[in-house]
Motif scaffolding. Structure first.
Motif, PDB file in Angstrom:
ATOM      1  N   ARG A  91     -40.370  88.237 112.565  1.00 30.66           N
ATOM      2  CA  ARG A  91     -40.469  88.105 114.028  1.00 30.66           C
ATOM      3  C   ARG A  91     -41.496  87.033 114.403  1.00 30.66           C
ATOM      4  O   ARG A  91     -41.270  86.239 115.320  1.00 30.66           O
ATOM      5  CB  ARG A  91     -40.889  89.440 114.639  1.00 30.66           C
ATOM      6  CG  ARG A  91     -39.830  90.518 114.639  1.00 30.66           C
ATOM      7  CD  ARG A  91     -40.421  91.790 115.206  1.00 30.66           C
ATOM      8  NE  ARG A  91     -39.784  92.970 114.662  1.00 30.66           N
ATOM      9  CZ  ARG A  91     -40.370  94.152 114.528  1.00 30.66           C
ATOM     10  NH1 ARG A  91     -41.644  94.278 114.899  1.00 30.66           N
ATOM     11  NH2 ARG A  91     -39.724  95.172 114.031  1.00 30.66           N
TER      12      ARG A  91
ATOM     13  N   PRO B 157     -31.344  91.868 118.691  1.00 29.08           N
ATOM     14  CA  PRO B 157     -32.136  91.934 119.930  1.00 29.08           C
ATOM     15  C   PRO B 157     -32.681  90.574 120.370  1.00 29.08           C
ATOM     16  O   PRO B 157     -33.014  90.391 121.545  1.00 29.08           O
ATOM     17  CB  PRO B 157     -33.273  92.902 119.568  1.00 29.08           C
ATOM     18  CG  PRO B 157     -32.705  93.758 118.501  1.00 29.08           C
ATOM     19  CD  PRO B 157     -31.825  92.858 117.705  1.00 29.08           C
TER      20      PRO B 157
ATOM     21  N   VAL C 196     -38.664  89.822 121.684  1.00 28.61           N
ATOM     22  CA  VAL C 196     -37.518  89.729 122.595  1.00 28.61           C
ATOM     23  C   VAL C 196     -37.914  88.984 123.863  1.00 28.61           C
ATOM     24  O   VAL C 196     -37.185  88.107 124.354  1.00 28.61           O
ATOM     25  CB  VAL C 196     -36.968  91.132 122.917  1.00 28.61           C
ATOM     26  CG1 VAL C 196     -35.970  91.066 124.063  1.00 28.61           C
ATOM     27  CG2 VAL C 196     -36.306  91.728 121.680  1.00 28.61           C
ATOM     28  N   ASN C 197     -39.071  89.327 124.424  1.00 26.90           N
ATOM     29  CA  ASN C 197     -39.515  88.659 125.652  1.00 26.90           C
ATOM     30  C   ASN C 197     -39.692  87.157 125.441  1.00 26.90           C
ATOM     31  O   ASN C 197     -39.296  86.345 126.293  1.00 26.90           O
ATOM     32  CB  ASN C 197     -40.832  89.276 126.124  1.00 26.90           C
ATOM     33  CG  ASN C 197     -40.668  90.692 126.621  1.00 26.90           C
ATOM     34  OD1 ASN C 197     -39.559  91.134 126.937  1.00 26.90           O
ATOM     35  ND2 ASN C 197     -41.763  91.434 126.692  1.00 26.90           N
TER      36      ASN C 197
ATOM     37  N   ASN D 109     -36.252  85.503 125.114  1.00 23.62           N
ATOM     38  CA  ASN D 109     -35.613  85.413 126.426  1.00 23.62           C
ATOM     39  C   ASN D 109     -36.238  84.300 127.263  1.00 23.62           C
ATOM     40  O   ASN D 109     -35.542  83.593 128.009  1.00 23.62           O
ATOM     41  CB  ASN D 109     -35.740  86.751 127.156  1.00 23.62           C
ATOM     42  CG  ASN D 109     -34.912  87.848 126.513  1.00 23.62           C
ATOM     43  OD1 ASN D 109     -34.039  87.576 125.687  1.00 23.62           O
ATOM     44  ND2 ASN D 109     -35.179  89.090 126.883  1.00 23.62           N
TER      45      ASN D 109
ATOM     46  N   SER E 248     -44.674  92.910 117.985  1.00 29.13           N
ATOM     47  CA  SER E 248     -43.708  93.974 118.242  1.00 29.13           C
ATOM     48  C   SER E 248     -42.346  93.373 118.574  1.00 29.13           C
ATOM     49  O   SER E 248     -42.238  92.210 118.978  1.00 29.13           O
ATOM     50  CB  SER E 248     -44.183  94.864 119.395  1.00 29.13           C
ATOM     51  OG  SER E 248     -44.190  94.132 120.619  1.00 29.13           O
ATOM     52  N   LEU E 249     -41.316  94.188 118.408  1.00 28.79           N
ATOM     53  CA  LEU E 249     -39.973  93.717 118.722  1.00 28.79           C
ATOM     54  C   LEU E 249     -39.849  93.400 120.211  1.00 28.79           C
ATOM     55  O   LEU E 249     -39.170  92.444 120.600  1.00 28.79           O
ATOM     56  CB  LEU E 249     -38.945  94.781 118.312  1.00 28.79           C
ATOM     57  CG  LEU E 249     -37.471  94.400 118.482  1.00 28.79           C
ATOM     58  CD1 LEU E 249     -37.140  93.149 117.708  1.00 28.79           C
ATOM     59  CD2 LEU E 249     -36.572  95.553 118.060  1.00 28.79           C
ATOM     60  N   ARG E 250     -40.522  94.158 121.061  1.00 25.19           N
ATOM     61  CA  ARG E 250     -40.474  93.900 122.497  1.00 25.19           C
ATOM     62  C   ARG E 250     -41.065  92.538 122.827  1.00 25.19           C
ATOM     63  O   ARG E 250     -40.506  91.779 123.620  1.00 25.19           O
ATOM     64  CB  ARG E 250     -41.249  94.998 123.223  1.00 25.19           C
ATOM     65  CG  ARG E 250     -41.289  94.870 124.734  1.00 25.19           C
ATOM     66  CD  ARG E 250     -39.943  95.184 125.362  1.00 25.19           C
ATOM     67  NE  ARG E 250     -39.132  94.024 125.622  1.00 25.19           N
ATOM     68  CZ  ARG E 250     -37.867  94.079 126.014  1.00 25.19           C
ATOM     69  NH1 ARG E 250     -37.269  95.238 126.166  1.00 25.19           N
ATOM     70  NH2 ARG E 250     -37.186  92.981 126.228  1.00 25.19           N
ATOM     71  N   ASN E 251     -42.210  92.214 122.213  1.00 24.56           N
ATOM     72  CA  ASN E 251     -42.832  90.908 122.455  1.00 24.56           C
ATOM     73  C   ASN E 251     -41.947  89.777 121.966  1.00 24.56           C
ATOM     74  O   ASN E 251     -41.833  88.728 122.613  1.00 24.56           O
ATOM     75  CB  ASN E 251     -44.194  90.844 121.782  1.00 24.56           C
ATOM     76  CG  ASN E 251     -45.211  91.755 122.418  1.00 24.56           C
ATOM     77  OD1 ASN E 251     -45.075  92.138 123.582  1.00 24.56           O
ATOM     78  ND2 ASN E 251     -46.237  92.120 121.672  1.00 24.56           N
TER      79      ASN E 251
ATOM     80  N   CYS F 296     -40.789  83.775 116.614  1.00 23.36           N
ATOM     81  CA  CYS F 296     -41.577  83.469 117.810  1.00 23.36           C
ATOM     82  C   CYS F 296     -42.183  82.067 117.726  1.00 23.36           C
ATOM     83  O   CYS F 296     -42.337  81.390 118.747  1.00 23.36           O
ATOM     84  CB  CYS F 296     -42.684  84.505 117.988  1.00 23.36           C
ATOM     85  SG  CYS F 296     -42.089  86.144 118.484  1.00 23.36           S
TER      86      CYS F 296
ATOM     87  N   THR G  42     -28.384  93.703 123.737  1.00 22.44           N
ATOM     88  CA  THR G  42     -29.307  93.791 124.868  1.00 22.44           C
ATOM     89  C   THR G  42     -30.584  93.094 124.470  1.00 22.44           C
ATOM     90  O   THR G  42     -31.209  93.448 123.481  1.00 22.44           O
ATOM     91  CB  THR G  42     -29.599  95.263 125.176  1.00 22.44           C
ATOM     92  OG1 THR G  42     -28.369  95.914 125.443  1.00 22.44           O
ATOM     93  CG2 THR G  42     -30.518  95.373 126.378  1.00 22.44           C
TER      94      THR G  42
END
Length: 451
Positions: A192, A218, A410-411, A414, A405-408, A196, A450
């Motif tokens: 990840r 994701p 993904v953000n 995006n 994190s996976l959320r970071n 990034c 998603t």
């Protein structure tokens, strides 16, 4: 006055316990610099890093009836505090060898009272000692001054080394890499962090994730192509091989070989082409390579051979076409079948997280850096993310990527989704990012995800 000293001492002790980085900047660097200068001569002598005085000085002392001169230590060229430790550059005396300093790093660590010491030869007769004042891998904080290098846009900071330096993934100098590690060892976080670092760049990301896409899908908004099963992976890899051949035809047509053109302007890869004609570089991330190499039937064996052949071709020929491989797996040995060792030989950059056995570490470093094998098998399960990074030069270092994190991730993907290039050869594999109607929606070649 005594009260002030007590308060300062208490604050220093508290910082050293709770915030070692702050303690080092406020107090530790000054104390360590003074300690290193005061102890330097005695430490060099105790560690056997001195040389006898020259003959002319001995003769002069004998003629003048003076005491015999002492042994000489290497001359300090520079002592520089850093945010994590000290850097001492030494000028070697005649007869000294840089290997002696590398072999004495553990004794130097104890003698100078530092957390870790590493040695490297800067140039002939000049050695640099990098001393770390605290465990920088315990809580990784990447320095703010470590962005991607503008002069080398594919030199991406991905981790911190145990000597406090930033570890870069440089695709221009090390085009293909292999990342190994057991379950829960930190491979996914490292991957990840790598994505990034690539997301803000003008590069096409291609992913192969045979775990039904749980790791890479994701992040689909930033990927130009994704595959979540071996059948789709085969089609995608063969499309990449076809794309590579088209890029070589373009380079051949634009080589501009004539007696009137200087040699420096003759194109041999995509980076020699004019910016307006240069194809978009492609980074291929394979999440679990073993899923592409395993088979149970004759048909799957044929598919497996075609997949490995395509990967080997991309590894051998892809660099000049701007195609770079980043392959991850838990194991990567000859038991995966023919062609695997040929593929591994093309993967220059090696990174090994915690492994379950010594043979897995040998798969990563046995052929390039045998000393790193022992370091890889000593990684504790209590420190996920710790890894050993090496390359074909035989050098290696312990590193740790910052937790992403996976959320970071993904953000960030995006945010940079507008940079995703459209490559005609990979258009059938471009993920369609929509909100699925149910949680059980299947993932196909044009998968829904998603993000």
């Amino acid at each position: 006055m005594i009260t002030v000293l007590v308060v300062v001492a208490a604050a220093a002790g508290l910082l050293r316990w709770r915030r070692p980085a702050w303690y080092w900047v406020c107090f530790g660097a000054a104390f360590a610099s003074v300690r290193a200068l005061v102890r330097y001569t005695s430490v060099m002598e105790a560690c056997g890093l001195t040389v006898p005085p020259p003959r002319w000085r001995l003769t002069l002392a004998r003629v003048a009836n003076r005491p015999v001169p002492e042994a000489r230590s290497p001359r300090i060229l520079r002592l520089r505090p850093t945010r994590t430790g000290l850097v001492i550059r030494l000028k070697l005396r005649p007869g000294q060898d840089a290997f002696d300093f590398a072999a004495s790093t553990d004794r130097l660590r104890h003698s100078f009272g530092m957390y870790a010491v590493s040695s490297r030869e800067v140039r002939s007769s000049v050695v640099e000692l990098r001393m770390t004042g605290y465990d920088v891998l315990d809580r990784v904080r990447m320095p703010a001054e470590a962005p991607a290098d503008r002069a080398s846009p594919f030199r991406i900071p991905v981790a911190l080394r145990e000597d406090g330096a930033v570890h870069y993934r440089d695709y221009r100098s090390v085009p293909h890499g292999l990342t190994l590690g057991a379950t829960e060892s930190g491979k996914s976080v490292y991957q990840r962090t790598l994505v990034c670092g690539l997301a803000p760049l003008d590069v096409a990301l291609v992913g192969i994730d045979c775990k039904q896409g749980v790791e890479l899908f994701p992040l689909a908004r930033r990927f130009s192509a994704l595959a979540n099963d071996p059948d789709t992976a085969l089609e995608l890899l063969e499309a990449l091989v076809s794309h590579m051949e088209d890029v070589y035809l373009l380079i051949r047509a634009e080589q501009r070989i004539s007696v009137a053109v200087p040699d420096a302007e003759i194109a041999a890869d995509i980076w020699d082409l004019p910016a307006g004609l240069r194809p978009t570089p492609v980074v291929v991330l394979v999440d679990e390579v073993a899923e592409l190499a395993l088979f149970a039937t004759k048909d799957e064996e044929k598919r497996r051979d075609r997949i490995i052949t395509a990967l080997v071709r991309l590894a051998q020929l892809g660099r000049a076409a701007g195609i770079y491989l980043e392959i991850c797996g838990q194991r990567f040995g000859s038991e995966l079948g023919k062609g695997i060792t040929m593929l591994r030989a093309q993967l220059t950059g090696r990174t090994a997280h915690r492994v379950n056995d010594e043979s897995s570490a040998n798969m990563a470093f046995g052929d390039i850096a045998p000393d790193a094998v022992l370091a890889a098998i000593q990684i504790s399960p209590d420190t996920p993310g710790i890894a050993v990074a090496g390359d074909s030069t035989g050098g290696w270092a312990r590193i740790r990527a910052p937790h992403t994190s996976l959320r970071n991730a993904v953000n960030l993907c995006n945010e940079h989704a507008h940079r995703t290039p459209d490559l005609p050869a990979l258009a059938p594999f471009r993920p369609v990012v929509t909100v699925p109607s149910s949680a059980s929606a299947p993932l196909t070649k044009s998968a829904s995800a998603t993000a």
